[in-house]
Write a protein that holds these residues in place. Structure first.
Motif, PDB file in Angstrom:
ATOM      1  N   GLY A 135       0.770  -1.241   0.000  1.00 20.26           N
ATOM      2  CA  GLY A 135       0.000   0.000   0.000  1.00 20.26           C
ATOM      3  C   GLY A 135       0.799   1.287   0.000  1.00 20.26           C
ATOM      4  N   MET A 136       2.075   1.234  -0.396  1.00 21.03           N
ATOM      5  CA  MET A 136       2.862   2.469  -0.505  1.00 21.03           C
ATOM      6  C   MET A 136       2.324   3.310  -1.658  1.00 21.03           C
ATOM      7  SD  MET A 136       6.812   1.435   0.120  1.00 21.03           S
ATOM      8  CE  MET A 136       7.339   0.584   1.585  1.00 21.03           C
ATOM      9  N   THR A 137       2.634   4.592  -1.610  1.00 22.22           N
ATOM     10  CA  THR A 137       2.228   5.523  -2.661  1.00 22.22           C
ATOM     11  C   THR A 137       3.362   5.686  -3.662  1.00 22.22           C
ATOM     12  OG1 THR A 137       0.824   6.711  -1.101  1.00 22.22           O
ATOM     13  CG2 THR A 137       1.443   7.878  -3.132  1.00 22.22           C
ATOM     14  N   GLY A 138       3.079   5.404  -4.932  1.00 20.80           N
ATOM     15  CA  GLY A 138       4.073   5.595  -5.983  1.00 20.80           C
ATOM     16  C   GLY A 138       4.059   7.035  -6.473  1.00 20.80           C
ATOM     17  N   HIS A 139       5.232   7.540  -6.839  1.00 18.18           N
ATOM     18  CA  HIS A 139       5.340   8.918  -7.338  1.00 18.18           C
ATOM     19  C   HIS A 139       5.893   8.948  -8.765  1.00 18.18           C
ATOM     20  CE1 HIS A 139       4.191  10.700  -3.520  1.00 18.18           C
ATOM     21  NE2 HIS A 139       4.915   9.741  -2.964  1.00 18.18           N
ATOM     22  N   VAL A 140       7.051   8.338  -8.990  1.00 15.44           N
ATOM     23  CA  VAL A 140       7.642   8.289 -10.328  1.00 15.44           C
ATOM     24  C   VAL A 140       8.383   6.976 -10.497  1.00 15.44           C
ATOM     25  CG1 VAL A 140       7.913  10.801 -10.550  1.00 15.44           C
ATOM     26  CG2 VAL A 140       9.806   9.441  -9.639  1.00 15.44           C
TER      27      VAL A 140
END
Length: 132
Positions: free
Chosen positions: A27-32
């Motif tokens: 459930g981590m948030t991806g950025h790039v």
């Protein structure tokens, strides 16, 4: 003077598999993402996946992530649904699940804090414990 941890980088062999694991399973948030890596966050912590030849620790070295007590069972069920492998059974204070990522990096999902651990050590000290 050090003021905290800036980021954590781990070597991964398959960026797609690792992104799936860290985003969709944990459930981590991806950025790039780019050809050789990706940036994610877990809470406010910057987490980097970097294509390389992973060589996970064979000792007790691991990364532990916080989870709220109310979310612990949901996280365990989620990990079970994704057939995430466990590497250790919890025997310490607080609920924990010890898991492996796709490259064998050792991770822990933990309910508790340094303070809850220190409080427990007042009653159940480790062998040769010294307070600093």
């Amino acid at each position: 003077m050090l003021k905290g941890i800036n980021h954590i980088t781990i070597a991964v062999s398959d960026l797609d598999a690792s992104l799936h694991f860290y985003q969709n399973v944990l459930g981590m948030t991806g950025h790039v993402r780019w050809a050789a890596g990706a940036y994610l966050t877990v809470g406010e912590q910057w987490f980097c996946l970097s294509i390389d030849d992973p060589n996970p620790a064979k000792d007790y070295t691991h990364i532990a992530f916080d989870v709220e007590k109310a979310d612990f069972l949901k996280m365990k069920e989620r990990l079970d649904r994704h057939s995430v492998k466990e590497w250790k059974v919890n025997s310490s204070e607080g609920e924990s699940i010890y898991i492996l990522d796709p490259d064998g990096h050792k991770l822990e999902i933990h309910v508790g804090s340094l303070q809850t651990r220190l409080d427990q050590l007042k009653d159940l000290p480790y062998k040769d414990l010294q307070w600093l």
